[in-house]
Scaffold this active site. Structure first.
Site, PDB file in Angstrom:
ATOM      1  N   ASP A 135       0.687  -1.131   0.068  1.00 42.55           N
ATOM      2  CA  ASP A 135       0.066   0.097  -0.062  1.00 42.55           C
ATOM      3  C   ASP A 135       0.960   1.270  -0.060  1.00 42.55           C
ATOM      4  O   ASP A 135       1.907   1.060   0.611  1.00 42.55           O
ATOM      5  CB  ASP A 135      -0.841   0.031   1.301  1.00 42.55           C
ATOM      6  CG  ASP A 135      -1.935  -1.030   1.157  1.00 42.55           C
ATOM      7  OD1 ASP A 135      -2.187  -1.696   0.386  1.00 42.55           O
ATOM      8  OD2 ASP A 135      -2.399  -1.543   2.291  1.00 42.55           O
ATOM      9  N   LYS A 136       0.401   2.472  -0.330  1.00 44.31           N
ATOM     10  CA  LYS A 136       1.087   3.650  -0.499  1.00 44.31           C
ATOM     11  C   LYS A 136       1.798   4.015   0.685  1.00 44.31           C
ATOM     12  O   LYS A 136       2.878   4.510   0.938  1.00 44.31           O
ATOM     13  CB  LYS A 136       0.141   4.899  -0.994  1.00 44.31           C
ATOM     14  CG  LYS A 136       0.802   5.945  -1.002  1.00 44.31           C
ATOM     15  CD  LYS A 136      -0.351   7.060  -1.185  1.00 44.31           C
ATOM     16  CE  LYS A 136       0.371   8.556  -1.081  1.00 44.31           C
ATOM     17  NZ  LYS A 136      -0.574   9.632  -1.355  1.00 44.31           N
TER      18      LYS A 136
END
Length: 327
Positions: A135-136
């Site tokens: 995930d970012k």
């Protein structure tokens, strides 16, 4: 190449895939359809063409096309790199691949610039072979393929997940509260949330998902009860938001996770001032991919990589520990 007697009667695309293993069978099929394969001087455009013993096959490989992903000079923390793969320690805040809302400034843009001519490409295009994602706002270790053969080999390892011999993925998570048991497993299917499409959820009709966890440290709050804990997680599968969803499903969402832990904000009142300040400064979920073990695509050896907690999570951990920590 010349067709051996044992291959007589086999499909052309199958023979090519076996003899030129660097390319996938689907890539060979595309090359045949594009007129890039000839047998005894005659172009063959049928992937299902049956070959004969002694046939002379010529395969013309076009140069890899430039990717549509623009190269960008973004600093990377390269842990390991050779001709086939690259392992990087991704910082929080970096999106892995261009998509709506993030067409630039991604890990893929950085890799195209960093690898340059050494990026042989996947599917005939000079692009990094993304075989898994973070995930970012999750930091930590990622492996990316630089060749088609490496992409297929690594993709197979990640598809096999915990069933494979080599692949291991370990994460460190700071979570609210503390499980009563020292360790356990969460075996709950995960699918798209029925109402909030940007979220995932435990769903009966979701895809199988298994997370193994172990409590490493417990941190008492102002009232003496565990307010948070450090948990090591090992993935057997790799679903979107898997650790975040699974830990939230057992009542222990990640600190800083606005998506799956919003209902736990009042627990911050149990934190000492230093820990509360560190949490407010975090600005992301407290999750870090600290361990990655893969089998090298061509050498067959296991490659093991470890990453220390980044500064923001290290500060949060130490401030929680200052309240008193126990295993």
């Amino acid at each position: 190449m010349t067709v051996a007697a044992d291959d007589a009667g086999e499909r052309l695309d199958r023979v090519l895939a076996e003899r030129v293993g660097e390319l996938s069978r689907s890539r060979h099929k595309a090359l045949i359809l594009a007129g890039r394969v000839a047998i005894d001087g005659a172009t063959i455009r049928d992937p299902g063409h049956r070959v004969n013993a002694g046939d002379s096959i010529v395969l013309e490989l076009p140069p890899a096309e430039d990717t549509a992903i623009a190269p960008e000079d973004i600093a990377l923390d390269v842990v390991f790199e050779d001709a086939e793969l690259i392992v990087i320690d991704k910082p929080a805040g970096l999106v892995v691949h261009p998509a709506a809302g993030n067409w630039t400034g991604t890990l893929a843009n950085a890799l195209v610039a960093h690898c340059g001519a050494s990026l042989i490409g996947v599917g005939g295009v000079k692009r990094p072979g993304i075989v898994h994602r973070l995930d970012k706002d999750t930091s930590g270790l990622m492996v990316v393929a630089k060749t088609e053969r490496a992409h297929r080999a690594l993709s197979r390892q990640f598809a096999e997940g915990g069933r494979g011999k080599a692949l291991r993925r370990g994460y460190l998570a700071l979570v609210w509260g503390a499980p009563e048991r020292p360790r356990g497993s969460i075996d709950k299917p995960i699918g798209r949330h029925p109402h909030a499409r940007e979220k995932m959820a435990v769903r009966a009709n979701g895809r199988a998902a298994v997370t193994h966890w172990e409590v490493l440290e417990r941190y008492p709050g102002r009232d003496g009860a565990p307010v948070a804990s450090l948990v090591a997680c090992r993935l057997e599968t790799g679903r979107t938001h898997q650790i975040r969803v699974h830990l939230a499903s057992i009542g222990h969402p990640l600190l800083g996770d606005e998506v799956y832990g919003g209902g736990f904000k009042t627990k911050a009142n149990q934190l000492a001032a230093e820990a509360k300040s560190a949490l407010e400064a975090l600005g992301r979920q407290a999750l870090h991919a600290y361990l990655l073990v893969v089998e090298h695509p061509s050498q067959g050896t296991n490659l093991e990589f470890r990453s220390e907690l980044p500064d923001d999570l290290s500060r949060l951990r130490h401030s929680l520990g200052a309240q008193g920590a126990r295993a």
